[in-house]
Design a protein around this motif. Structure first.
Motif, PDB file in Angstrom:
ATOM      1  N   ALA A  20       0.929  -1.247  -0.004  1.00  0.00           N
ATOM      2  CA  ALA A  20      -0.172   0.187  -0.102  1.00  0.00           C
ATOM      3  C   ALA A  20       0.813   1.308  -0.160  1.00  0.00           C
ATOM      4  CB  ALA A  20      -0.741   0.084   1.350  1.00  0.00           C
ATOM      5  N   GLY A  21       0.402   2.208  -0.670  1.00  0.00           N
ATOM      6  CA  GLY A  21       1.131   3.554  -0.718  1.00  0.00           C
ATOM      7  C   GLY A  21       0.190   4.545  -1.483  1.00  0.00           C
ATOM      8  N   LYS A  22       0.992   5.509  -2.064  1.00  0.00           N
ATOM      9  CA  LYS A  22       0.179   6.446  -2.915  1.00  0.00           C
ATOM     10  C   LYS A  22       0.776   6.443  -4.295  1.00  0.00           C
ATOM     11  CE  LYS A  22      -1.057   9.565   0.403  1.00  0.00           C
ATOM     12  NZ  LYS A  22      -1.124  11.184   0.846  1.00  0.00           N
ATOM     13  N   THR A  23      -0.346   6.716  -5.227  1.00  0.00           N
ATOM     14  CA  THR A  23       0.103   6.706  -6.534  1.00  0.00           C
ATOM     15  C   THR A  23       1.051   7.967  -7.027  1.00  0.00           C
ATOM     16  OG1 THR A  23      -1.822   7.934  -7.303  1.00  0.00           O
ATOM     17  CG2 THR A  23      -2.047   5.640  -7.398  1.00  0.00           C
ATOM     18  N   VAL A  24       1.730   7.819  -8.109  1.00  0.00           N
ATOM     19  CA  VAL A  24       2.519   8.889  -8.428  1.00  0.00           C
ATOM     20  C   VAL A  24       2.234   9.089 -10.082  1.00  0.00           C
ATOM     21  CG1 VAL A  24       5.012   9.681  -8.881  1.00  0.00           C
ATOM     22  CG2 VAL A  24       4.164   8.411  -6.990  1.00  0.00           C
ATOM     23  N   ASP A  25       2.057  10.501 -10.148  1.00  0.00           N
ATOM     24  CA  ASP A  25       1.483  10.731 -11.572  1.00  0.00           C
ATOM     25  C   ASP A  25       3.055  10.962 -12.388  1.00  0.00           C
ATOM     26  OD1 ASP A  25       2.670  13.478 -11.165  1.00  0.00           O
ATOM     27  OD2 ASP A  25       0.914  14.228 -11.351  1.00  0.00           O
ATOM     28  N   GLY A  26       2.868  11.366 -13.688  1.00  0.00           N
ATOM     29  CA  GLY A  26       4.020  11.301 -14.529  1.00  0.00           C
ATOM     30  C   GLY A  26       4.788  12.516 -14.487  1.00  0.00           C
ATOM     31  N   LEU A  27       4.480  13.354 -13.343  1.00  0.00           N
ATOM     32  CA  LEU A  27       5.429  14.415 -12.894  1.00  0.00           C
ATOM     33  C   LEU A  27       6.131  14.269 -11.600  1.00  0.00           C
ATOM     34  CD1 LEU A  27       3.266  17.579 -14.222  1.00  0.00           C
ATOM     35  CD2 LEU A  27       4.926  16.394 -15.323  1.00  0.00           C
ATOM     36  N   GLY A  28       5.615  13.336 -11.123  1.00  0.00           N
ATOM     37  CA  GLY A  28       6.413  12.644  -9.772  1.00  0.00           C
ATOM     38  C   GLY A  28       5.468  13.137  -8.788  1.00  0.00           C
ATOM     39  N   ARG A  29       4.301  13.711  -8.940  1.00  0.00           N
ATOM     40  CA  ARG A  29       3.636  14.129  -7.746  1.00  0.00           C
ATOM     41  C   ARG A  29       2.859  13.119  -7.083  1.00  0.00           C
ATOM     42  NH1 ARG A  29       1.208  18.814 -11.310  1.00  0.00           N
ATOM     43  NH2 ARG A  29       0.435  16.924 -12.425  1.00  0.00           N
ATOM     44  N   GLU A  30       2.991  13.104  -5.674  1.00  0.00           N
ATOM     45  CA  GLU A  30       2.068  12.148  -5.087  1.00  0.00           C
ATOM     46  C   GLU A  30       0.248  12.325  -5.475  1.00  0.00           C
ATOM     47  OE1 GLU A  30       1.875  12.201  -0.560  1.00  0.00           O
ATOM     48  OE2 GLU A  30       4.005  11.533  -0.823  1.00  0.00           O
ATOM     49  N   GLY A  31      -0.022  11.114  -5.361  1.00  0.00           N
ATOM     50  CA  GLY A  31      -1.586  10.967  -5.570  1.00  0.00           C
ATOM     51  C   GLY A  31      -2.298  10.491  -4.766  1.00  0.00           C
ATOM     52  N   GLN A  32      -3.385   9.499  -5.272  1.00  0.00           N
ATOM     53  CA  GLN A  32      -4.315   8.988  -4.025  1.00  0.00           C
ATOM     54  C   GLN A  32      -3.709   7.726  -3.515  1.00  0.00           C
ATOM     55  OE1 GLN A  32      -7.328  10.232  -3.486  1.00  0.00           O
ATOM     56  NE2 GLN A  32      -6.356  11.676  -4.808  1.00  0.00           N
ATOM     57  N   PRO A  33      -4.046   7.363  -2.434  1.00  0.00           N
ATOM     58  CA  PRO A  33      -3.775   5.979  -1.782  1.00  0.00           C
ATOM     59  C   PRO A  33      -4.210   4.888  -2.505  1.00  0.00           C
ATOM     60  CG  PRO A  33      -5.119   7.419  -0.211  1.00  0.00           C
ATOM     61  CD  PRO A  33      -4.991   8.069  -1.544  1.00  0.00           C
ATOM     62  N   HIS A  34      -3.532   3.786  -2.597  1.00  0.00           N
ATOM     63  CA  HIS A  34      -3.810   2.836  -3.487  1.00  0.00           C
ATOM     64  C   HIS A  34      -3.133   1.440  -2.883  1.00  0.00           C
ATOM     65  CE1 HIS A  34      -4.903   0.813  -7.051  1.00  0.00           C
ATOM     66  NE2 HIS A  34      -3.668   0.554  -7.545  1.00  0.00           N
ATOM     67  N   ALA A  35      -3.600   0.221  -3.279  1.00  0.00           N
ATOM     68  CA  ALA A  35      -3.005  -0.882  -2.768  1.00  0.00           C
ATOM     69  C   ALA A  35      -2.684  -1.716  -4.366  1.00  0.00           C
ATOM     70  CB  ALA A  35      -3.896  -1.691  -2.023  1.00  0.00           C
ATOM     71  N   TRP A  36      -1.411  -2.383  -4.134  1.00  0.00           N
ATOM     72  CA  TRP A  36      -1.418  -3.335  -5.385  1.00  0.00           C
ATOM     73  C   TRP A  36      -0.667  -4.709  -4.978  1.00  0.00           C
ATOM     74  CZ3 TRP A  36       0.829   1.173  -4.129  1.00  0.00           C
ATOM     75  CH2 TRP A  36       2.278   1.432  -3.814  1.00  0.00           C
ATOM     76  N   VAL A  37       0.010  -5.327  -5.811  1.00  0.00           N
ATOM     77  CA  VAL A  37       0.350  -6.731  -5.489  1.00  0.00           C
ATOM     78  C   VAL A  37       1.981  -6.891  -5.800  1.00  0.00           C
ATOM     79  CG1 VAL A  37       0.128  -9.254  -5.678  1.00  0.00           C
ATOM     80  CG2 VAL A  37      -1.583  -7.772  -5.515  1.00  0.00           C
ATOM     81  N   GLU A  38       2.663  -7.771  -4.877  1.00  0.00           N
ATOM     82  CA  GLU A  38       4.058  -7.955  -5.582  1.00  0.00           C
ATOM     83  C   GLU A  38       4.170  -9.594  -5.449  1.00  0.00           C
ATOM     84  OE1 GLU A  38       6.622  -4.113  -4.532  1.00  0.00           O
ATOM     85  OE2 GLU A  38       6.818  -5.785  -3.120  1.00  0.00           O
ATOM     86  N   PHE A  39       4.635  -9.913  -6.392  1.00  0.00           N
ATOM     87  CA  PHE A  39       5.008 -11.569  -6.185  1.00  0.00           C
ATOM     88  C   PHE A  39       6.380 -11.981  -6.535  1.00  0.00           C
ATOM     89  CE2 PHE A  39       4.066 -10.762 -10.917  1.00  0.00           C
ATOM     90  CZ  PHE A  39       4.949 -11.774 -11.452  1.00  0.00           C
ATOM     91  N   TRP A  40       6.842 -13.012  -6.038  1.00  0.00           N
ATOM     92  CA  TRP A  40       8.259 -13.511  -6.243  1.00  0.00           C
ATOM     93  C   TRP A  40       8.259 -14.229  -7.382  1.00  0.00           C
ATOM     94  CZ3 TRP A  40      12.720 -11.724  -4.416  1.00  0.00           C
ATOM     95  CH2 TRP A  40      13.924 -12.545  -4.575  1.00  0.00           C
ATOM     96  N   ASP A  41       9.255 -13.821  -8.490  1.00  0.00           N
ATOM     97  CA  ASP A  41       9.273 -14.501  -9.797  1.00  0.00           C
ATOM     98  C   ASP A  41      10.473 -15.430  -9.598  1.00  0.00           C
ATOM     99  OD1 ASP A  41      11.761 -12.937 -10.203  1.00  0.00           O
ATOM    100  OD2 ASP A  41      11.035 -11.894 -11.829  1.00  0.00           O
ATOM    101  N   GLY A  42      11.150 -15.811  -8.569  1.00  0.00           N
ATOM    102  CA  GLY A  42      12.151 -16.737  -8.382  1.00  0.00           C
ATOM    103  C   GLY A  42      13.580 -15.848  -8.424  1.00  0.00           C
ATOM    104  N   ARG A  43      13.562 -14.528  -8.613  1.00  0.00           N
ATOM    105  CA  ARG A  43      14.816 -13.621  -8.570  1.00  0.00           C
ATOM    106  C   ARG A  43      14.680 -12.458  -7.989  1.00  0.00           C
ATOM    107  NH1 ARG A  43      16.125 -13.415 -14.869  1.00  0.00           N
ATOM    108  NH2 ARG A  43      14.002 -12.781 -14.438  1.00  0.00           N
ATOM    109  N   ARG A  44      13.263 -11.773  -7.854  1.00  0.00           N
ATOM    110  CA  ARG A  44      12.788 -10.509  -7.520  1.00  0.00           C
ATOM    111  C   ARG A  44      11.565 -10.404  -7.389  1.00  0.00           C
ATOM    112  NH1 ARG A  44      12.331  -6.191 -11.452  1.00  0.00           N
ATOM    113  NH2 ARG A  44      12.414  -7.101 -13.432  1.00  0.00           N
ATOM    114  N   TRP A  45      11.152  -9.409  -6.720  1.00  0.00           N
ATOM    115  CA  TRP A  45       9.781  -9.271  -6.498  1.00  0.00           C
ATOM    116  C   TRP A  45       9.284  -8.196  -7.599  1.00  0.00           C
ATOM    117  CZ3 TRP A  45       6.651 -11.296  -2.819  1.00  0.00           C
ATOM    118  CH2 TRP A  45       7.314 -11.836  -1.837  1.00  0.00           C
ATOM    119  N   GLN A  46       8.153  -8.580  -8.307  1.00  0.00           N
ATOM    120  CA  GLN A  46       7.474  -7.835  -9.220  1.00  0.00           C
ATOM    121  C   GLN A  46       6.119  -7.271  -9.085  1.00  0.00           C
ATOM    122  OE1 GLN A  46       8.746  -7.978 -12.493  1.00  0.00           O
ATOM    123  NE2 GLN A  46      10.334  -9.359 -12.236  1.00  0.00           N
ATOM    124  N   GLU A  47       5.953  -6.162  -9.172  1.00  0.00           N
ATOM    125  CA  GLU A  47       4.837  -5.287  -8.892  1.00  0.00           C
ATOM    126  C   GLU A  47       3.520  -5.776 -10.108  1.00  0.00           C
ATOM    127  OE1 GLU A  47       5.415  -1.168  -8.827  1.00  0.00           O
ATOM    128  OE2 GLU A  47       6.353  -1.292  -7.293  1.00  0.00           O
TER     129      GLU A  47
END
Length: 103
Positions: free
Chosen positions: A65-92
């Protein structure tokens, strides 16, 4: 990738507070079952359901969980997403990438 596409294409995003009751239950397993069965709610519900499905498929996954970031690097809205382990690193993964929105 197929799990993510199937999950997000069947999930309906809504910020209608009436659906907050989906996140209530006696255990995390009960809450996950409700989210997976209803496939409706906020981004945190979408992330929770996707993590549950990935873990059930023996894929290491976590909700972030965190905040979205727009194309200009400005903080946006709260948001939740997922990361999974691909065997080498975490992927969003964006759990709402293919979802419908209900207003």
């Amino acid at each position: 990738a197929l799990i993510v596409q199937k999950w997000s294409s069947g999930f309906v995003y809504t910020d209608d507070a009436r659906y907050d009751a989906l996140a209530q239950g006696r255990s995390s397993a009960e809450i996950c079952a409700k989210v997976v069965n209803h496939r409706l709610g906020l981004c945190n519900f979408a992330a929770l359901g996707l993590v549950a499905l990935l873990r059930a498929s023996d894929v290491a996954a976590r909700q972030v969980a965190g905040k979205t970031v727009d194309g200009l690097g400005r903080e946006g809205q709260p948001h939740a997403w997922v990361e999974f382990w691909d065997g080498r690193r975490w992927q969003e993964v964006e759990p709402l990438i293919h979802s419908a929105r209900q207003y």
